[in-house]
Design a protein around this motif. Structure first.
Motif, short mmCIF file in Angstrom:
data_model
loop_
_atom_site.label_atom_id
_atom_site.label_comp_id
_atom_site.label_asym_id
_atom_site.label_seq_id
_atom_site.Cartn_x
_atom_site.Cartn_y
_atom_site.Cartn_z
N TYR A 204 79.88 18.28 -10.27
CA TYR A 204 80.68 17.10 -10.61
C TYR A 204 82.03 17.48 -11.23
CZ TYR A 204 81.82 12.60 -12.83
OH TYR A 204 82.44 11.45 -13.23
N PHE A 327 82.93 4.40 -6.86
CA PHE A 327 81.69 5.08 -7.19
C PHE A 327 81.91 6.24 -8.17
CE2 PHE A 327 80.38 2.87 -3.35
CZ PHE A 327 79.13 2.40 -3.74
N THR A 331 79.89 6.24 -11.67
CA THR A 331 79.11 7.41 -12.06
C THR A 331 79.40 7.81 -13.50
OG1 THR A 331 79.07 8.22 -9.77
CG2 THR A 331 78.61 9.82 -11.51
N GLU A 332 80.68 7.85 -13.84
CA GLU A 332 81.03 8.20 -15.23
C GLU A 332 80.58 7.12 -16.20
OE1 GLU A 332 84.02 9.00 -18.62
OE2 GLU A 332 84.16 7.34 -17.21
N ASP A 359 87.90 9.88 -13.63
CA ASP A 359 86.64 9.59 -12.97
C ASP A 359 86.83 9.05 -11.56
OD1 ASP A 359 87.77 7.24 -13.78
OD2 ASP A 359 86.04 6.50 -14.90
#
Length: 381
Positions: A204, A327, A331-332, A359
């Motif tokens: 990531y 997205f 996610t963050e 992000d």
């Protein structure tokens, strides 16, 4: 008795000295006090005394105090000043980041790779601090501190390795293998959560952002149809400086900024339906407005740069950019929600941490690079 003698002596003493007491008034039958004698054999007795010696034995509760109107006004003024200061910091630092990022993108090369490495290092540090927070550690075991620091260094080296070698797949696999060995041989019981959180951190925070280096610096074919290249100074590279990678990077980043900006404005103006429980402030209405703004920006810039040649390709690039932006943001937000924090850090005043600002860019670089490399084999020229 002793009680009677004590009372008579006290009364006579007060009567003899009343001339020396200012504002003296004779005893009244209603002036009484409860006297407590230190002797355990004596009880309370009531005797008239001078008002100077009367002490109230019952505590009167104070009435509830209501804050004055001036105090409420001062609180409102202080809150408005704080919000104004935060908005000012947000605008000033946002403009500073935007101008700096634009200059770094135009420079390209090692300047771009080094700046990406610095951002990746700061973002990876914030990520490992998040998974080590109390909100996440209640349900899992985070990796040891030395493993987190080593992972942050590896993530920072990935953009530089991509710039030097052009690819990163083998290095990521080797880093994940070494990381798994370090966790398995540590003292104590190794946990699966330690391995998964650390490897996801490599993916990531390091692997995905490295695609921006591949997009900006790897696609070196010149965008010959770009009119800006003809007026670009020769000392800065001339027309050859305007490559497909530079144009694709500018379009992708500008589309992300447009998506975030239009989504924020649309959510404030029309937002009614929550998008997801992960991020309650996001709404479907704001998301739709952000999608339209992203597509429009991609189309307009494709006309400005004359790349890509087909409007359908520009729309497809805008759709991928928007999906990666949304997205990546969610996610963050999911990580921060489990960690129980509002911001990933406080490095950027008014904006939070690096992950809070980056992000939306984590997944987008890989999607944009794959689209240009796979679906535009002629690099849009």
């Amino acid at each position: 008795s002793l009680v009677v003698m004590t009372q008579l002596a006290l009364t006579n003493s007060l009567s003899l000295h009343h001339n020396f007491i200012p504002n003296y008034r004779p005893f009244s039958s209603q002036s009484q006090i409860l006297l407590l004698h230190p002797s355990p054999f004596l009880r309370f007795t009531r005797q008239p005394l001078h008002p100077r010696f009367i002490v109230s034995s019952v505590h009167q509760p104070e009435p509830d105090r209501v804050p004055p109107l001036n105090a409420l006004k001062e609180d409102l003024l202080l809150k408005s000043q704080q919000q104004g200061s935060q908005l000012k910091n947000r605008v000033v630092f946002g403009l500073g980041i935007g101008i700096s990022a634009g200059a770094i993108i135009l420079a390209g090369g090692w300047v771009f790779a080094a700046a990406m490495a610095a951002a990746v290092f700061a973002g990876s540090r914030e990520y490992f601090e998040l998974i080590g927070s109390q909100g996440i550690t209640e349900g899992m075991t985070p990796p040891p501190l030395y493993v987190s620091r080593v992972c942050s260094v590896i993530c920072a080296l990935m953009p530089l390795y991509v710039m030097y070698r052009g690819h990163i797949d083998v290095s990521v696999t080797s880093a994940a293998f070494v990381l798994a060995m370090a966790l398995l041989v540590q003292r104590g019981n190794a946990r699966f959560a330690q391995l998964t959180s650390a490897i996801f951190g490599l993916f990531y925070c390091g692997y995905l952002p490295s695609f921006w280096v591949k997009l900006r610096c790897g696609l070196a074919a010149p965008a010959l149809n770009t009119s800006l290249g003809t007026t670009w100074p020769v000392l800065l590279g001339g027309q050859a400086h305007w490559t497909v990678g530079l144009v694709a990077t500018l379009i992708s980043i500008s589309s992300i900024i447009a998506a975030d900006t239009f989504a924020f404005i649309g959510g404030k103006a029309f937002g009614r339906t929550p998008l997801t429980s992960i991020s309650p402030k996001k709404t479907w209405e704001g998301t739709i407005v952000g999608f339209c703004g992203c597509i429009a920006t991609s189309l307009v810039l494709s006309k400005v740069f004359s790349w890509p040649a087909s409007p359908l390709s520009a729309i497809a690039l805008g759709i991928l950019t928007f999906l990666g932006s949304v997205f990546g943001d969610l996610t963050e937000s999911m990580i921060k929600r489990d960690a129980g924090v509002k911001d990933s850090g406080s490095l950027i005043p008014g904006h939070g941490g690096v992950l809070d600002r980056a992000d939306s860019y984590v997944f987008t670089g890989a999607l944009a690079y794959s689209f240009v490399k796979t679906f535009l084999p002629l690099y849009g020229v």
